[in-house]
Write a protein that holds these residues in place. Structure first.
Motif, mmCIF file in Angstrom:
data_model
loop_
_atom_site.group_PDB
_atom_site.id
_atom_site.type_symbol
_atom_site.label_atom_id
_atom_site.label_comp_id
_atom_site.label_asym_id
_atom_site.label_seq_id
_atom_site.Cartn_x
_atom_site.Cartn_y
_atom_site.Cartn_z
ATOM 1 N N ARG A 207 15.505 -10.902 3.546
ATOM 2 C CA ARG A 207 14.935 -12.429 3.231
ATOM 3 C C ARG A 207 13.637 -12.702 3.543
ATOM 4 N N ASN A 208 12.944 -12.159 3.985
ATOM 5 C CA ASN A 208 11.461 -12.399 5.123
ATOM 6 C C ASN A 208 10.587 -11.527 3.795
ATOM 7 N N ARG A 209 10.430 -11.028 3.393
ATOM 8 C CA ARG A 209 10.202 -9.675 2.199
ATOM 9 C C ARG A 209 8.522 -10.686 2.008
ATOM 10 N N GLU A 210 8.751 -12.018 1.212
ATOM 11 C CA GLU A 210 8.329 -12.036 0.225
ATOM 12 C C GLU A 210 7.045 -13.428 0.979
ATOM 13 N N GLU A 211 7.946 -13.241 2.185
ATOM 14 C CA GLU A 211 6.661 -14.559 3.526
ATOM 15 C C GLU A 211 5.903 -13.757 3.701
ATOM 16 N N LEU A 212 6.618 -11.966 4.351
ATOM 17 C CA LEU A 212 5.581 -11.386 4.890
ATOM 18 C C LEU A 212 4.323 -10.671 4.104
ATOM 19 N N VAL A 213 4.748 -10.738 2.708
ATOM 20 C CA VAL A 213 3.841 -10.358 1.751
ATOM 21 C C VAL A 213 2.570 -11.119 1.662
ATOM 22 N N ARG A 214 2.897 -12.938 1.520
ATOM 23 C CA ARG A 214 1.978 -13.619 1.645
ATOM 24 C C ARG A 214 0.975 -13.428 2.701
ATOM 25 N N PHE A 215 1.887 -13.604 3.861
ATOM 26 C CA PHE A 215 1.202 -13.117 5.322
ATOM 27 C C PHE A 215 -0.286 -12.398 5.110
ATOM 28 N N SER A 216 1.038 -11.243 4.406
ATOM 29 C CA SER A 216 -0.528 -10.227 5.146
ATOM 30 C C SER A 216 -1.623 -10.488 3.805
ATOM 31 N N LEU A 217 -1.215 -11.006 2.333
ATOM 32 C CA LEU A 217 -2.038 -11.216 1.630
ATOM 33 C C LEU A 217 -3.410 -12.306 2.113
ATOM 34 N N SER A 218 -2.811 -12.964 3.120
ATOM 35 C CA SER A 218 -3.765 -13.811 3.749
ATOM 36 C C SER A 218 -4.642 -13.419 4.675
ATOM 37 N N ILE A 219 -4.293 -12.449 5.316
ATOM 38 C CA ILE A 219 -5.452 -11.217 5.956
ATOM 39 C C ILE A 219 -6.079 -10.269 5.213
ATOM 40 N N ALA B 259 -2.887 -3.719 -1.836
ATOM 41 C CA ALA B 259 -3.389 -3.938 0.527
ATOM 42 C C ALA B 259 -2.028 -4.143 1.055
ATOM 43 N N ALA B 260 -1.716 -6.049 0.313
ATOM 44 C CA ALA B 260 -0.735 -6.368 1.162
ATOM 45 C C ALA B 260 0.405 -5.325 0.947
ATOM 46 N N GLU B 261 0.741 -5.510 -0.564
ATOM 47 C CA GLU B 261 2.120 -4.711 -0.484
ATOM 48 C C GLU B 261 2.084 -3.128 0.115
ATOM 49 N N ASP B 262 0.761 -2.876 0.117
ATOM 50 C CA ASP B 262 0.668 -1.007 0.633
ATOM 51 C C ASP B 262 0.507 -1.049 2.267
ATOM 52 N N VAL B 263 0.679 -2.477 3.458
ATOM 53 C CA VAL B 263 -0.111 -2.586 4.542
ATOM 54 C C VAL B 263 2.728 -2.682 4.702
ATOM 55 N N LEU B 264 2.886 -3.502 3.480
ATOM 56 C CA LEU B 264 3.892 -3.947 3.970
ATOM 57 C C LEU B 264 5.009 -2.858 3.860
ATOM 58 N N GLN B 265 4.767 -1.930 3.135
ATOM 59 C CA GLN B 265 5.932 -0.933 3.176
ATOM 60 C C GLN B 265 5.279 -0.054 4.255
ATOM 61 N N GLU B 266 4.141 0.107 5.202
ATOM 62 C CA GLU B 266 3.893 0.812 6.280
ATOM 63 C C GLU B 266 4.094 0.250 7.520
ATOM 64 N N VAL C 276 12.548 3.763 -3.295
ATOM 65 C CA VAL C 276 11.066 4.252 -3.407
ATOM 66 C C VAL C 276 10.749 4.801 -2.329
ATOM 67 N N LYS C 277 10.818 4.623 -0.824
ATOM 68 C CA LYS C 277 10.275 5.233 0.246
ATOM 69 C C LYS C 277 10.483 6.148 0.268
ATOM 70 N N ASP C 278 11.645 6.899 -0.228
ATOM 71 C CA ASP C 278 12.139 8.378 0.252
ATOM 72 C C ASP C 278 11.833 9.087 -0.401
ATOM 73 N N GLY C 279 11.737 8.245 -1.722
ATOM 74 C CA GLY C 279 10.949 9.060 -2.438
ATOM 75 C C GLY C 279 9.149 10.175 -2.542
ATOM 76 N N LEU C 280 8.722 8.766 -1.924
ATOM 77 C CA LEU C 280 7.142 8.685 -2.000
ATOM 78 C C LEU C 280 7.100 9.749 -0.466
ATOM 79 N N GLU C 281 7.696 9.466 0.551
ATOM 80 C CA GLU C 281 7.881 10.169 1.480
ATOM 81 C C GLU C 281 8.290 11.879 1.202
ATOM 82 N N HIS C 282 9.183 11.530 0.786
ATOM 83 C CA HIS C 282 10.017 13.686 -0.124
ATOM 84 C C HIS C 282 8.001 14.184 -0.801
ATOM 85 N N CYS C 283 8.009 13.268 -1.487
ATOM 86 C CA CYS C 283 6.797 13.946 -2.156
ATOM 87 C C CYS C 283 5.239 14.377 -1.215
ATOM 88 N N ARG C 284 5.288 13.291 -0.289
ATOM 89 C CA ARG C 284 4.184 13.860 0.572
ATOM 90 C C ARG C 284 4.134 14.279 1.769
#
Length: 173
Positions: free
Chosen positions: A13-25, A31-38, A155-163
Motif C-alpha cells: 500500500r505504501n511502496r510508491e510513497e516510500l520510494v518517492r520519500f527516499s528519492l527526495s533525500i 539508490a532509493a530502490e536500494d534503500v527501500l529494499q534494505e 527477489v529478496k530471498d533469491g538475492l539473499e541466498h546468492c549473497r
C-alpha cells in the motif's frame, strides 16, 4: 508480533510513497530502490519478532535513516574524488581487468550460477527477470502473476541466498 501478510500489505500500500520519500533525500532512483529494499529487510526482521504499535511510521523512520545515510555516503565519496583527483587514475579499468581480477570474477560467476541453480523455480524466475532482464518488481509480479510484495519477497530471498553462498565460499578460501 505481526504476520508476514500484514507486513506485505503495509509495504504494498505504501511502496510508491516510500520510494518517492527516499528519492527526495538521495536524489537517485536506483539508490532509493536500494534503500527501500534494505529498509524492508530491517523492518521485517524486527516486525516479525516484536509488536510494533505503528508499523508504517516505523518503516518510514527506517527509510528516512537509511536514505540520509546513503546521501551522506555519496557526498563523502564525491568529496574524496574532488579532494584527490589522482584517485580517478587508480580506478581499475573495467574493460581490461588484470588476470587476478578476471580469475576471481570467473570463480564468483561460477559460484553465483550454482547458487541460482539451487533456488526454487519461482524464485529463480523472479531473480532472473529482475536481475538479468532488468524488469521492475511490478513487471516481475505481473509476469509471475503474484502481488508486488510477493515479487519483492521472491527477489529478496533469491538475492539473499546468492549473497550467503558467495560469502560462505569466500570465507572458506
Amino acid at each position: 508480533m505481526h504476520t508476514q501478510s500484514e507486513l506485505l500489505s503495509i509495504y504494498d500500500r505504501n511502496r510508491e510513497e516510500l520510494v518517492r520519500f527516499s528519492l527526495s533525500i538521495v536524489g537517485d532512483m536506483a539508490a532509493a530502490e536500494d534503500v527501500l529494499q534494505e529498509a524492508w529487510m530491517k523492518f521485517v526482521r524486527v516486525a516479525l519478532s516484536q509488536k510494533i504499535d505503528e508499523p508504517l511510521a516505523y518503516l518510514r523512520t527506517i527509510v528516512r535513516t537509511l536514505s540520509i545515510d546513503a546521501r551522506r555516503r555519496t557526498q563523502r565519496e564525491s568529496a574524496r574524488v574532488v579532494a584527490d583527483p589522482a584517485a580517478l587514475m587508480t580506478v581499475p579499468d573495467r574493460d581490461n581487468p588484470g588476470p587476478e581480477r578476471a580469475a576471481i570474477a570467473r570463480d564468483e560467476l561460477t559460484l553465483l550460477r550454482a547458487a541460482v541453480a539451487e533456488l526454487p523455480e519461482r524464485t529463480k524466475r523472479a531473480l532472473t527477470l529482475y536481475w538479468q532482464e532488468g524488469k521492475t518488481l511490478r513487471e516481475v509480479a505481473a509476469a509471475l502473476d503474484v502481488s508486488l510484495g510477493q515479487a519483492h519477497a521472491l527477489v529478496k530471498d533469491g538475492l539473499e541466498h546468492c549473497r550467503q553462498r558467495l560469502n560462505r565460499s569466500t570465507h572458506i578460501h
